[in-house]
Design an enzyme around this catalytic site. Structure first.
Site, short mmCIF file in Angstrom:
data_model
loop_
_atom_site.label_atom_id
_atom_site.label_comp_id
_atom_site.label_asym_id
_atom_site.label_seq_id
_atom_site.Cartn_x
_atom_site.Cartn_y
_atom_site.Cartn_z
N PRO A 11 -6.45 -28.90 18.03
CA PRO A 11 -7.65 -28.27 17.55
C PRO A 11 -8.78 -28.48 18.31
CG PRO A 11 -6.93 -29.78 15.99
CD PRO A 11 -5.75 -29.56 16.91
N ASN A 12 -9.71 -27.60 18.70
CA ASN A 12 -11.13 -27.91 19.13
C ASN A 12 -11.10 -28.12 20.74
OD1 ASN A 12 -12.52 -27.35 16.73
ND2 ASN A 12 -11.93 -29.32 16.21
N ARG A 19 -18.94 -28.57 25.22
CA ARG A 19 -19.65 -29.22 24.31
C ARG A 19 -19.61 -30.64 24.59
NH1 ARG A 19 -20.91 -26.93 18.97
NH2 ARG A 19 -22.12 -25.08 19.29
N TYR A 24 -15.92 -35.77 26.54
CA TYR A 24 -14.79 -35.10 27.36
C TYR A 24 -15.01 -34.42 28.47
CZ TYR A 24 -13.60 -35.29 22.28
OH TYR A 24 -13.29 -35.95 21.06
N ASN A 75 -1.50 -33.29 23.92
CA ASN A 75 -2.99 -33.56 23.28
C ASN A 75 -3.09 -33.08 21.79
OD1 ASN A 75 -5.21 -34.38 22.71
ND2 ASN A 75 -6.31 -33.84 24.47
N ALA A 78 -7.16 -33.89 16.98
CA ALA A 78 -7.34 -34.63 15.64
C ALA A 78 -6.25 -34.93 14.83
CB ALA A 78 -8.28 -33.93 14.88
N HIS A 81 -4.02 -38.09 14.62
CA HIS A 81 -4.46 -39.11 13.50
C HIS A 81 -3.96 -38.86 12.26
CE1 HIS A 81 -6.50 -40.11 17.11
NE2 HIS A 81 -7.30 -39.09 16.99
N ASP A 88 7.23 -35.18 12.95
CA ASP A 88 8.75 -34.88 12.61
C ASP A 88 9.23 -33.83 13.61
OD1 ASP A 88 8.87 -36.69 10.49
OD2 ASP A 88 8.22 -34.90 8.90
N GLU A 99 2.16 -38.36 25.51
CA GLU A 99 0.92 -38.26 24.74
C GLU A 99 -0.50 -38.39 25.41
OE1 GLU A 99 0.87 -40.40 21.22
OE2 GLU A 99 -1.38 -40.18 20.84
N HIS A 101 -4.71 -38.32 25.62
CA HIS A 101 -6.12 -38.24 25.33
C HIS A 101 -6.98 -38.37 26.37
CE1 HIS A 101 -4.53 -38.29 21.37
NE2 HIS A 101 -3.71 -39.46 21.69
N ILE A 102 -7.98 -37.39 26.38
CA ILE A 102 -8.96 -37.22 27.55
C ILE A 102 -9.92 -38.56 27.41
CG2 ILE A 102 -11.02 -36.01 28.35
CD1 ILE A 102 -9.35 -33.57 27.08
N SER A 103 -10.17 -38.94 25.94
CA SER A 103 -11.18 -40.12 25.99
C SER A 103 -10.26 -41.35 25.67
CB SER A 103 -12.16 -39.72 24.52
OG SER A 103 -11.47 -39.58 23.37
N ARG A 108 -13.13 -45.93 20.30
CA ARG A 108 -13.81 -45.07 19.45
C ARG A 108 -13.78 -45.46 17.93
NH1 ARG A 108 -13.01 -38.85 21.12
NH2 ARG A 108 -15.02 -38.92 19.94
N ARG A 112 -9.52 -43.16 14.82
CA ARG A 112 -8.74 -42.57 15.92
C ARG A 112 -7.65 -43.77 16.66
NH1 ARG A 112 -11.75 -38.10 17.16
NH2 ARG A 112 -13.93 -38.20 16.49
O1 CA2 Z 1 -9.52 -37.63 23.65
C1 CA2 Z 1 -8.96 -36.75 23.11
O2 CA2 Z 1 -8.35 -36.16 23.86
C2 CA2 Z 1 -8.82 -36.49 21.75
O3 CA2 Z 1 -7.38 -36.06 21.35
C3 CA2 Z 1 -9.76 -35.18 21.51
C4 CA2 Z 1 -9.90 -35.00 20.02
C5 CA2 Z 1 -9.83 -36.15 19.10
O4 CA2 Z 1 -10.12 -35.69 17.68
C6 CA2 Z 1 -9.13 -37.24 19.30
O5 CA2 Z 1 -9.49 -38.47 18.48
C7 CA2 Z 1 -9.08 -37.45 20.73
C8 CA2 Z 1 -10.81 -33.90 19.68
C9 CA2 Z 1 -11.02 -32.57 20.52
C10 CA2 Z 1 -11.92 -31.77 20.47
O6 CA2 Z 1 -12.36 -31.39 21.61
C11 CA2 Z 1 -13.75 -31.08 21.95
C12 CA2 Z 1 -14.28 -30.60 23.07
C13 CA2 Z 1 -15.60 -30.29 23.45
C14 CA2 Z 1 -16.34 -30.39 22.39
C15 CA2 Z 1 -15.92 -30.50 21.18
C16 CA2 Z 1 -14.59 -31.04 20.85
#
Ligand code: CA2
Length: 165
Positions: A11-12, A19, A24, A75, A78, A81, A88, A99, A101-103, A108, A112
């Site tokens: 998601p997102n 954003r 990111y 990836n 959210a 977590h 499963d 797996e 994660h960009i960040s 954080r 997370r």
């Molecule tokens: O660091 C990552 O790749 C995450 O999987 C990104 C998730 C976050 O919930 C994880 O804890 C770490 C969030 C993805 C949302 O991506 C956005 C990108 C641009 C603007 C807003 C959200």
């Protein structure tokens, strides 16, 4: 082992590059897909690249991958977590899962720091920005190359340690 790899985004992640660039980066998900496709060609992998904000769609793609693929790069965003359902579904796959994660989730918020998906992942990449996708694809290609045709990765030992006596 199949050289088909599913790249699944939670998601997102469709907002990537639009954003929060301080977390990111500036690349869009379309940029990431294009880079993954270029690298996949070099590595001799076939790609299915998907993003959804809906947990059930990600689970359906994992089930699809289970039948046809040799690995998953995920990836879960959210859902990393929160989602026992994605854990499963991945646990039912007999191939490597990486797996991404960009960040750097570990520097954080504490919520997370826990990942359900890590329990069944062959490896985890975090904090390398979108470059992590390429690193993960290279690793998957190596694991697929090394795998015996009939061999399967068994994540059961990792899960066993979580089970109540
Ligand atoms: O660091 C990552 O790749 C995450 O999987 C990104 C998730 C976050 O919930 C994880 O804890 C770490 C969030 C993805 C949302 O991506 C956005 C990108 C641009 C603007 C807003 C959200």
């Amino acid at each position: 082992m199949s050289r088909l790899v599913y790249v699944l985004n939670g998601p997102n992640l469709n907002l990537l590059g639009k954003r929060q660039p301080h977390i990111y980066g500036h690349e869009t998900l379309a940029d990431v897909e294009a880079e993954c496709r270029e690298l996949a060609e070099e590595l001799g992998l076939e790609l299915r690249f998907h993003q959804s904000n809906a947990e059930h769609r990600i689970i359906d793609w994992i089930h699809e991958a289970r039948e046809t693929a040799g690995g998953i790069l995920i990836n879960p965003a959210a859902f990393t977590h929160t989602s026992v359902a994605i854990l499963d579904a991945l646990d039912a796959c007999g191939f490597p899962i990486i797996e991404v994660h960009i960040s750097n989730v570990h520097r954080r918020e504490s919520f997370r720091h826990r990942s359900y998906v890590s329990l069944v992942a062959s490896g985890v990449i975090a904090g390398f920005g979108t470059q992590g996708y390429g690193l993960a694809l290279r690793r998957l290609a190596k694991l697929i190359d090394e795998a015996e045709p009939a061999a399967a990765v068994d994540p059961a030992p990792a899960l066993d340690s979580m089970r109540q006596p």
